[in-house]
Design a protein around this motif. Sequence first.
Motif, mmCIF file in Angstrom:
data_model
loop_
_atom_site.group_PDB
_atom_site.id
_atom_site.type_symbol
_atom_site.label_atom_id
_atom_site.label_comp_id
_atom_site.label_asym_id
_atom_site.label_seq_id
_atom_site.Cartn_x
_atom_site.Cartn_y
_atom_site.Cartn_z
ATOM 1 N N PHE A 256 0.802 -1.223 0.000
ATOM 2 C CA PHE A 256 0.000 0.000 0.000
ATOM 3 C C PHE A 256 0.832 1.269 0.000
ATOM 4 O O PHE A 256 0.295 2.367 0.004
ATOM 5 N N LEU B 132 0.087 3.867 -2.785
ATOM 6 C CA LEU B 132 -1.239 4.451 -2.605
ATOM 7 C C LEU B 132 -1.240 5.449 -1.456
ATOM 8 O O LEU B 132 -1.794 6.537 -1.546
ATOM 9 N N ILE B 133 -0.572 5.092 -0.372
ATOM 10 C CA ILE B 133 -0.560 5.954 0.792
ATOM 11 C C ILE B 133 0.179 7.243 0.506
ATOM 12 O O ILE B 133 -0.224 8.318 0.917
ATOM 13 N N ALA C 141 -2.046 9.483 -1.334
ATOM 14 C CA ALA C 141 -3.157 9.970 -0.519
ATOM 15 C C ALA C 141 -2.693 10.920 0.568
ATOM 16 O O ALA C 141 -3.280 11.964 0.794
ATOM 17 N N ILE D 125 -5.400 3.009 6.417
ATOM 18 C CA ILE D 125 -4.815 3.725 5.284
ATOM 19 C C ILE D 125 -5.732 4.850 4.804
ATOM 20 O O ILE D 125 -6.949 4.669 4.705
ATOM 21 N N PRO D 126 -5.164 6.015 4.478
ATOM 22 C CA PRO D 126 -5.979 7.124 3.954
ATOM 23 C C PRO D 126 -6.232 6.956 2.455
ATOM 24 O O PRO D 126 -5.533 7.524 1.623
ATOM 25 N N THR D 127 -7.217 6.187 2.114
ATOM 26 C CA THR D 127 -7.542 5.920 0.712
ATOM 27 C C THR D 127 -8.195 7.144 0.062
ATOM 28 O O THR D 127 -8.644 8.060 0.759
ATOM 29 N N PRO D 128 -8.290 7.163 -1.261
ATOM 30 C CA PRO D 128 -9.012 8.256 -1.933
ATOM 31 C C PRO D 128 -10.436 8.413 -1.403
ATOM 32 O O PRO D 128 -10.950 9.527 -1.299
ATOM 33 N N GLY D 129 -11.066 7.295 -1.051
ATOM 34 C CA GLY D 129 -12.412 7.365 -0.499
ATOM 35 C C GLY D 129 -12.432 8.088 0.834
ATOM 36 O O GLY D 129 -13.370 8.844 1.136
ATOM 37 N N ARG D 130 -11.398 7.860 1.647
ATOM 38 C CA ARG D 130 -11.314 8.546 2.937
ATOM 39 C C ARG D 130 -11.108 10.054 2.727
ATOM 40 O O ARG D 130 -11.654 10.881 3.450
ATOM 41 N N TYR E 83 -11.917 6.223 12.206
ATOM 42 C CA TYR E 83 -10.757 6.075 11.318
ATOM 43 C C TYR E 83 -9.679 7.091 11.676
ATOM 44 O O TYR E 83 -8.494 6.760 11.810
#
Length: 526
Positions: A9, A12-13, A16, A473-478, A501
Amino acid sequence: MMKKLYFVFAILIIAAMSLSACAPTASPAEPQAEAEEAPVAEEAPAAEEAPAAEEAPVAEEAPATEEEAPVEEAEFGWDQDYITEVPPIMMIDPYFQIFGQSQVGVPYTYETAVKLAGHSCGATTGAWTITRKALEVLYPGGETPVRGQIQVDAPGAEDEWFVGVFGEIITYITGAAPKTGFIGAEFGQTDDVFVRQNKMIYPDDPTGTAPPKMEWIFTRKDTGAKVGVVFNLMVVTPLSTPERQEMGKKMAAGEATPEEADDYYEYWNDRAEFVLDNADSLDGFFTVTVYDEGTATTASAIAPTSPDDFAWDQDYITEVPPIMMIDPYFSIFGQSQVPVPYYYEEAAKVAGHSCGAITGAWEMTRKALEALYPDGEIPMRGQIAIDAPGAEDEWFLGVFGDTMTFVTGASPHTGFNGAEFGKTDDIFVRQNKMLYTEEPTGTLYPKMEWIFTRLDTGAKVGVKYNLVIILPIPTPGRISMGKKMAAGEATPEEATDYQEYWNDRAIFTLDNSDVIDGFITVTTYE
């Protein structure tokens, strides 16, 4: 398995977190509110102003070596009662609300401002009162002021006279930060109240305005209301005479007799109390000018909260063990001859919220100090210099730096220059001990290394914080949900999930900073 998961991840992280690394707002930092006073008819900074000297004068020369019975935080009490008797200023911070940390006004205390400044004096009480008076006009009728909703224009450059020292305390209360402040990330893209950077505006060049005539301009950005506040510190008594300044040097050098020390303690604290006792009664002491009344508003939708009834909605904020610090100024000003507890709760107030960035900055500082001061030795504020891994407005470096400044006393340009005390011993100089690079370095944050140097011994350690490891994890959704929270559009269920979260990330750092290999790395260089 965990490490493999973190690696998977990582990319991705990184993407983000560049948007949402949970960063604080400035403070004040260091506030080092020292610019206290401008002795009577003395506009020069040397006057009794800012913080003072090193350690407990008289026969108390070793505040720094703390091998004698370290004081437990539960036992701590100030030697000057007034420090905890000043009524707090209640503030709302929208970050505390959307992160599920407090839905009511939060008490900002003079005691924490004193810790930030490293001492109490006529300047710290002056900066406190300037802010209180401005907020009372901008938010009338019992309305609770909102951090991030206020812009402050300083009357001089950040390193002119003691302007930055005043500014750090004003930043602590209002959230209006200079370049070190939080840019707001996805939250600031939604609502300007979440932007803290560059809401404390210092002119690039000194103005040359005499201290008694310096006017701080406060603007309420939602209504346009604007007020100016002038603090005539030449009125403060007892007067700061050349003889008093010479005694300040003697105190800083640890050469005062017990009788001289007692007299100096009384003089110094009497000046601070004079400001508090006369701020609302002495004509011409504080002058408030309304420049724009702004548009009419209804009172805050949040009911006023009693400071005595306040409690955080997240228990962990008050459960983090404090970092015990010695400040030589507390010693020579008769405010504490023992170590003082610096709390994570206070750092969260400085930042305006708790998150994985603030807990990270806290843990990096703790680990660096444990390495620099081994075997139970208590760290000394003013004895530590910090080299940041980039510019003050690069990524969220200034946000991390403000937390480190609060604990260590190492300040950037806004810090106290030491006046007569700093001329005696460098430990009383706080300005430019937090060093940011002039230009961005472009270093990726998992590789950013903060360098802490103990100035008395030359010991040096580097600390890295690999926030890519933090879970959840701070995803795009978060990140999208963060925007929704900032806009007040999340459902109750979405809000509850998001708050869990967010705080889980902060708790993850606290719980794992000493456990996960490679999470926070300390390297000894000297």
